[in-house]
Design a protein around this motif. Structure first.
Motif, PDB file in Angstrom:
ATOM      1  N   VAL A  19       0.902  -1.176   0.040  1.00 30.69           N
ATOM      2  CA  VAL A  19      -0.173   0.085  -0.036  1.00 30.69           C
ATOM      3  C   VAL A  19       0.833   1.236   0.035  1.00 30.69           C
ATOM      4  O   VAL A  19       0.415   2.295  -0.483  1.00 30.69           O
ATOM      5  CB  VAL A  19      -0.924   0.079   1.324  1.00 30.69           C
ATOM      6  CG1 VAL A  19      -0.264   0.381   2.667  1.00 30.69           C
ATOM      7  CG2 VAL A  19      -2.305   1.016   1.072  1.00 30.69           C
ATOM      8  N   LEU A  20       2.133   1.303   0.343  1.00 28.83           N
ATOM      9  CA  LEU A  20       3.195   2.365   0.497  1.00 28.83           C
ATOM     10  C   LEU A  20       3.289   2.812  -0.993  1.00 28.83           C
ATOM     11  O   LEU A  20       3.587   4.079  -1.161  1.00 28.83           O
ATOM     12  CB  LEU A  20       4.264   2.038   1.209  1.00 28.83           C
ATOM     13  CG  LEU A  20       4.148   1.952   2.777  1.00 28.83           C
ATOM     14  CD1 LEU A  20       5.561   1.974   3.516  1.00 28.83           C
ATOM     15  CD2 LEU A  20       3.310   2.999   3.437  1.00 28.83           C
ATOM     16  N   VAL A  21       3.455   1.944  -1.763  1.00 26.07           N
ATOM     17  CA  VAL A  21       3.607   2.443  -3.342  1.00 26.07           C
ATOM     18  C   VAL A  21       2.349   3.060  -3.771  1.00 26.07           C
ATOM     19  O   VAL A  21       2.738   4.151  -4.196  1.00 26.07           O
ATOM     20  CB  VAL A  21       3.821   0.956  -4.050  1.00 26.07           C
ATOM     21  CG1 VAL A  21       4.119   1.467  -5.489  1.00 26.07           C
ATOM     22  CG2 VAL A  21       5.029   0.384  -3.756  1.00 26.07           C
ATOM     23  N   GLU A  22       1.276   2.792  -3.250  1.00 20.28           N
ATOM     24  CA  GLU A  22       0.139   3.654  -3.746  1.00 20.28           C
ATOM     25  C   GLU A  22       0.240   5.070  -2.902  1.00 20.28           C
ATOM     26  O   GLU A  22      -0.240   5.991  -4.006  1.00 20.28           O
ATOM     27  CB  GLU A  22      -1.283   2.788  -3.243  1.00 20.28           C
ATOM     28  CG  GLU A  22      -2.446   3.490  -3.717  1.00 20.28           C
ATOM     29  CD  GLU A  22      -3.774   3.009  -3.180  1.00 20.28           C
ATOM     30  OE1 GLU A  22      -3.677   1.825  -3.006  1.00 20.28           O
ATOM     31  OE2 GLU A  22      -4.621   3.641  -2.848  1.00 20.28           O
ATOM     32  N   LEU A  23       0.481   4.805  -1.866  1.00 17.13           N
ATOM     33  CA  LEU A  23       0.464   6.160  -1.229  1.00 17.13           C
ATOM     34  C   LEU A  23       1.422   7.326  -1.604  1.00 17.13           C
ATOM     35  O   LEU A  23       1.340   8.410  -1.781  1.00 17.13           O
ATOM     36  CB  LEU A  23       0.706   6.008   0.431  1.00 17.13           C
ATOM     37  CG  LEU A  23      -0.293   5.021   1.199  1.00 17.13           C
ATOM     38  CD1 LEU A  23       0.069   5.031   2.741  1.00 17.13           C
ATOM     39  CD2 LEU A  23      -1.787   5.949   0.850  1.00 17.13           C
ATOM     40  N   ALA A  24       2.572   6.505  -2.145  1.00 14.95           N
ATOM     41  CA  ALA A  24       3.895   7.371  -2.563  1.00 14.95           C
ATOM     42  C   ALA A  24       3.389   7.883  -4.062  1.00 14.95           C
ATOM     43  O   ALA A  24       3.749   9.234  -4.268  1.00 14.95           O
ATOM     44  CB  ALA A  24       4.927   6.506  -2.586  1.00 14.95           C
ATOM     45  N   ALA A  26       0.468   8.494  -4.901  1.00 12.02           N
ATOM     46  CA  ALA A  26      -0.546   9.565  -4.664  1.00 12.02           C
ATOM     47  C   ALA A  26      -0.118  10.900  -4.354  1.00 12.02           C
ATOM     48  O   ALA A  26      -0.280  11.936  -4.601  1.00 12.02           O
ATOM     49  CB  ALA A  26      -1.489   9.073  -3.432  1.00 12.02           C
ATOM     50  N   GLN A  27       1.047  10.835  -3.695  1.00 14.84           N
ATOM     51  CA  GLN A  27       1.773  12.051  -3.243  1.00 14.84           C
ATOM     52  C   GLN A  27       2.404  12.537  -4.461  1.00 14.84           C
ATOM     53  O   GLN A  27       2.457  13.785  -4.899  1.00 14.84           O
ATOM     54  CB  GLN A  27       3.087  11.723  -2.272  1.00 14.84           C
ATOM     55  CG  GLN A  27       2.546  11.291  -1.063  1.00 14.84           C
ATOM     56  CD  GLN A  27       2.555  12.570  -0.132  1.00 14.84           C
ATOM     57  OE1 GLN A  27       2.861  13.576  -0.358  1.00 14.84           O
ATOM     58  NE2 GLN A  27       1.276  12.380   0.989  1.00 14.84           N
ATOM     59  N   VAL A  28       2.970  11.688  -5.495  1.00 14.41           N
ATOM     60  CA  VAL A  28       3.685  12.082  -6.657  1.00 14.41           C
ATOM     61  C   VAL A  28       2.622  12.752  -7.673  1.00 14.41           C
ATOM     62  O   VAL A  28       3.059  13.904  -8.213  1.00 14.41           O
ATOM     63  CB  VAL A  28       4.230  10.900  -7.610  1.00 14.41           C
ATOM     64  CG1 VAL A  28       4.710  11.203  -8.949  1.00 14.41           C
ATOM     65  CG2 VAL A  28       5.575  10.598  -6.735  1.00 14.41           C
TER      66      VAL A  28
ATOM     67  N   ALA B  80       9.631   3.323  -1.666  1.00 12.96           N
ATOM     68  CA  ALA B  80       8.699   4.131  -0.982  1.00 12.96           C
ATOM     69  C   ALA B  80       9.201   5.325  -0.359  1.00 12.96           C
ATOM     70  O   ALA B  80       8.775   6.455  -0.604  1.00 12.96           O
ATOM     71  CB  ALA B  80       7.568   3.272  -0.411  1.00 12.96           C
ATOM     72  N   GLN B  84       8.957   9.148  -1.554  1.00 10.70           N
ATOM     73  CA  GLN B  84       8.325  10.322  -0.472  1.00 10.70           C
ATOM     74  C   GLN B  84       9.299  11.313  -0.288  1.00 10.70           C
ATOM     75  O   GLN B  84       8.934  12.599  -0.208  1.00 10.70           O
ATOM     76  CB  GLN B  84       7.877   9.525   0.840  1.00 10.70           C
ATOM     77  CG  GLN B  84       7.160  10.265   1.593  1.00 10.70           C
ATOM     78  CD  GLN B  84       6.013  10.605   1.351  1.00 10.70           C
ATOM     79  OE1 GLN B  84       5.213   9.698   0.631  1.00 10.70           O
ATOM     80  NE2 GLN B  84       5.326  11.779   1.587  1.00 10.70           N
ATOM     81  N   ALA B  87       9.119  13.593  -3.154  1.00 13.59           N
ATOM     82  CA  ALA B  87       7.816  14.261  -3.652  1.00 13.59           C
ATOM     83  C   ALA B  87       7.526  15.201  -2.492  1.00 13.59           C
ATOM     84  O   ALA B  87       6.581  16.157  -2.811  1.00 13.59           O
ATOM     85  CB  ALA B  87       6.904  13.164  -3.898  1.00 13.59           C
ATOM     86  N   HIS B 227      -3.150  10.730   4.026  1.00 12.72           N
ATOM     87  CA  HIS B 227      -3.021   9.392   3.482  1.00 12.72           C
ATOM     88  C   HIS B 227      -4.680   8.877   3.606  1.00 12.72           C
ATOM     89  O   HIS B 227      -5.031   8.186   2.768  1.00 12.72           O
ATOM     90  CB  HIS B 227      -2.076   8.429   3.971  1.00 12.72           C
ATOM     91  CG  HIS B 227      -0.590   8.621   3.799  1.00 12.72           C
ATOM     92  ND1 HIS B 227      -0.293   9.206   2.491  1.00 12.72           N
ATOM     93  CD2 HIS B 227       0.388   8.622   4.516  1.00 12.72           C
ATOM     94  CE1 HIS B 227       1.057   9.233   2.411  1.00 12.72           C
ATOM     95  NE2 HIS B 227       1.408   9.026   3.791  1.00 12.72           N
ATOM     96  N   ARG B 230      -7.597   9.197   1.397  1.00 15.11           N
ATOM     97  CA  ARG B 230      -7.531   8.400   0.046  1.00 15.11           C
ATOM     98  C   ARG B 230      -8.794   7.268   0.253  1.00 15.11           C
ATOM     99  O   ARG B 230      -9.379   6.858  -0.758  1.00 15.11           O
ATOM    100  CB  ARG B 230      -6.312   7.719  -0.284  1.00 15.11           C
ATOM    101  CG  ARG B 230      -5.291   8.758  -0.859  1.00 15.11           C
ATOM    102  CD  ARG B 230      -4.191   7.915  -1.539  1.00 15.11           C
ATOM    103  NE  ARG B 230      -4.880   6.658  -2.482  1.00 15.11           N
ATOM    104  CZ  ARG B 230      -5.247   7.247  -3.589  1.00 15.11           C
ATOM    105  NH1 ARG B 230      -5.458   8.351  -4.046  1.00 15.11           N
ATOM    106  NH2 ARG B 230      -5.459   6.070  -4.365  1.00 15.11           N
TER     107      ARG B 230
END
Lengths: 281, 256
Positions: A19-24, A26-28, B80, B84, B87, B227, B230
């Motif tokens: 899920v961290l890949v998705e969160l990261a 989303a930030q991008v 990740a 982060q 970004a 977070h 979402r």
């Protein structure tokens, strides 16, 4: 949000168990018109694809952890249920066992691009923006013919150029059974018994596949340096090429164990296709 | 030789062996036994060698699979983290959180490998991993509600809990709390049982309370709140009766 994505921006599906890949990501894409939905397991894709608007782009991981299907299953489901969704493979560069997965991805699904998980945020944004514009010339994008320009090939075009290696490596069901036997055994008799073939078939297989493995390792030297399990059998090997193939099979055991390849190759062997020239020359 | 020995043992009444003096018969049987032992030893040795080789092959397979698992988990976390940092301007807080997440992942991988098989993504596993990040002398004060231990979550919910819980627990003990009570619940809406349930992570402590922050500061709670948006969720803080703070992280369970 969904309405906005239909008008502008790319509607992105992230298929990654983490899920961290998705969160990261989303930030991008924060502050852009692009939207993002995540799916953790390829088995949930039919449900995800059945809901909401069509996805323009799917970022697909290769490895979903023990007990889960691989990225090949994810790409097969996407190709079947949402053929208009463009696929980008997201993968970790350092994964030594990923080469055959990547070659298979380009053989069976023709993904748009290869995106390293180590790519900087700007590169990810640039790729998504390029997809939005319908522009396929950016870095990471696969040229249909593997690229013809001067200079060294990009990693993705190296895969496109050499995807024929996979057909050389696995020509039929017997080849697949032999590779699977080689994951577990490195002695001629044991391999023959495990694959239900006679020892002369193993010899022929060893002779032909050694050349293919040599060529793959010449084209992808990072794969050649993959650490292999060595068994101390005492004294010199009677069949050194077979042992070498066994090490190659062990490095790629995850690929050979993937049930998804059975169906993909079976369909390929049944479909008539033009004879291809060896593509590593 | 073996045949002679079998003959001597099985048919002493019929053969010439019965006419041999006992003093000769016993050394003869012993002598034959030693000779008989040799082929048995050889057969056993071959079997043992084959067994050893099979064990080595299996060990190699286990090592390969484990290395793929560790590699995938830890490298994913690292990437990740890097993304982060690139970004997000408020990366310092998030960097610490993601580094904590990587420690949790490494611990999860270790425990999963020890147990064998795919991970059972229960709160019990996650809590045991979170405790490994807490200094040994503080672990006694960290309490997970008994009912939460066996809660099995979907992958996304588990991933979010893995992201949220270490932050909230670390904030609490670093603020000086001696006792931290954690509960994780999945709540279905009674009016609409078919709707996606809510997942709530509650962390209550007896610490001095949240320090005042200037408006706009990117605290770890605000980043978590971002977070969770979402997933239709949020982070809410409240004062506890009798002192301390309760932080509630809540989100709508993801179907995938």
């Amino acid at each position: 949000m969904a309405l906005v994505s239909l008008v502008t921006g790319v509607h992105i599906l992230v298929v990654d168990d983490f899920v961290l890949v998705e969160l990261a990501l989303a930030q991008v894409i924060q502050g852009t018109p692009h939207t993002l939905v995540g799916v953790r397991d390829p088995r949930n894709l039919p449900e995800a694809l059945g809901q909401g608007p069509r996805f323009d782009l799917a970022l697909v991981d290769i490895n979903f952890g023990p007990g889960s299907p691989t990225g090949l299953t994810a790409m097969r489901i996407l190709a079947e249920l949402s053929p208009e969704t463009k696929i980008v493979i997201e993968s970790t560069d350092e994964e030594r066992n990923r080469l055959l997965f990547l070659l298979a991805s380009f053989v069976f699904f023709e993904p748009l691009a290869l995106l390293s998980k180590a790519s900087p945020a700007e590169a990810v944004r640039a790729l998504i923006d390029a997809v939005d514009r319908g522009d396929r010339s950016g870095p990471g994008f696969a040229a249909p013919d593997g690229g013809t320009g001067p200079g060294p090939l990009s990693p993705v075009n190296r895969l496109v150029r050499n995807k024929g290696c996979l057909d050389e490596l696995i020509r039929n069901g017997t080849d697949l059974m032999l590779w699977r036997a080689l994951v577990r055994f490195d002695k001629r008799g044991e391999v023959a018994r495990a694959a239900h073939v006679d020892e002369r078939t193993v010899d022929r297989f060893t002779a032909s596949k050694s050349l293919v493995v040599d060529n793959i390792q010449a084209e992808f030297p990072e794969d050649a340096s993959a650490p292999a399990v060595r068994y101390d059998t005492g004294g010199p090997q009677r069949h050194p090429n077979l042992v070498r193939l066994a090490r190659f099979a062990q490095t790629h055991s995850h690929f050979f164990a993937d049930q998804a390849i059975d169906g993909l190759f079976a369909a390929r062997w049944q479909a008539p296709r033009p004879r291809q020239r060896r593509s590593w020359r | 030789m073996a045949a002679i020995e079998i003959l001597l043992i099985l048919a002493p009444g019929h053969s010439a062996a019965s006419r041999l003096p006992a003093g000769l018969l016993i050394p003869l049987i012993l002598g034959c036994s030693i000779v008989l032992l040799l082929p048995f030893t050889m057969v056993f040795e071959v079997l043992l060698r084959a067994g050893l080789e099979a064990c080595e092959i299996s060990m190699g397979e286990v090592r390969r699979n484990d290395s793929i698992t560790v590699h995938s988990l830890v490298k994913n976390g690292a990437h990740a983290l890097i993304r982060q940092i690139q970004a997000d301007a408020g990366a310092d807080r998030e960097t610490r959180s993601l580094a904590d997440s990587m420690l949790i992942l490494a611990e999860e991988a270790r425990q999963t490998m020890l147990g064998g098989g795919p991970p059972a993504e229960t709160m019990a596993l996650l809590w045991d991993c979170v405790l490994q990040m807490v200094p040994g002398d503080r672990r006694g004060g960290m309490i997970l509600d008994a009912g939460s231990r066996q809660l099995q979550m979907r992958k996304t919910d588990y991933g979010l809990a893995r992201r949220v819980l270490p932050d909230l627990v670390t904030n609490a003990w670093k603020a000086g709390a001696q006792r931290v009570e954690v509960a994780v619940k999945e709540e279905r809406q009674q009016a609409n049982p078919a709707a996606r349930p809510w997942v709530t992570v509650s962390v209550a402590d007896d610490g001095p309370g949240l320090p005042a922050q200037p408006t706009g500061t990117r605290t770890s709670l605000r980043i978590l709140d971002d977070h969770l948006h979402r997933f239709d969720g949020a982070v809410v803080t409240e004062e506890r009766d009798g002192g301390g703070t309760r932080v509630l992280a809540r989100w709508r369970s993801s179907p995938w």
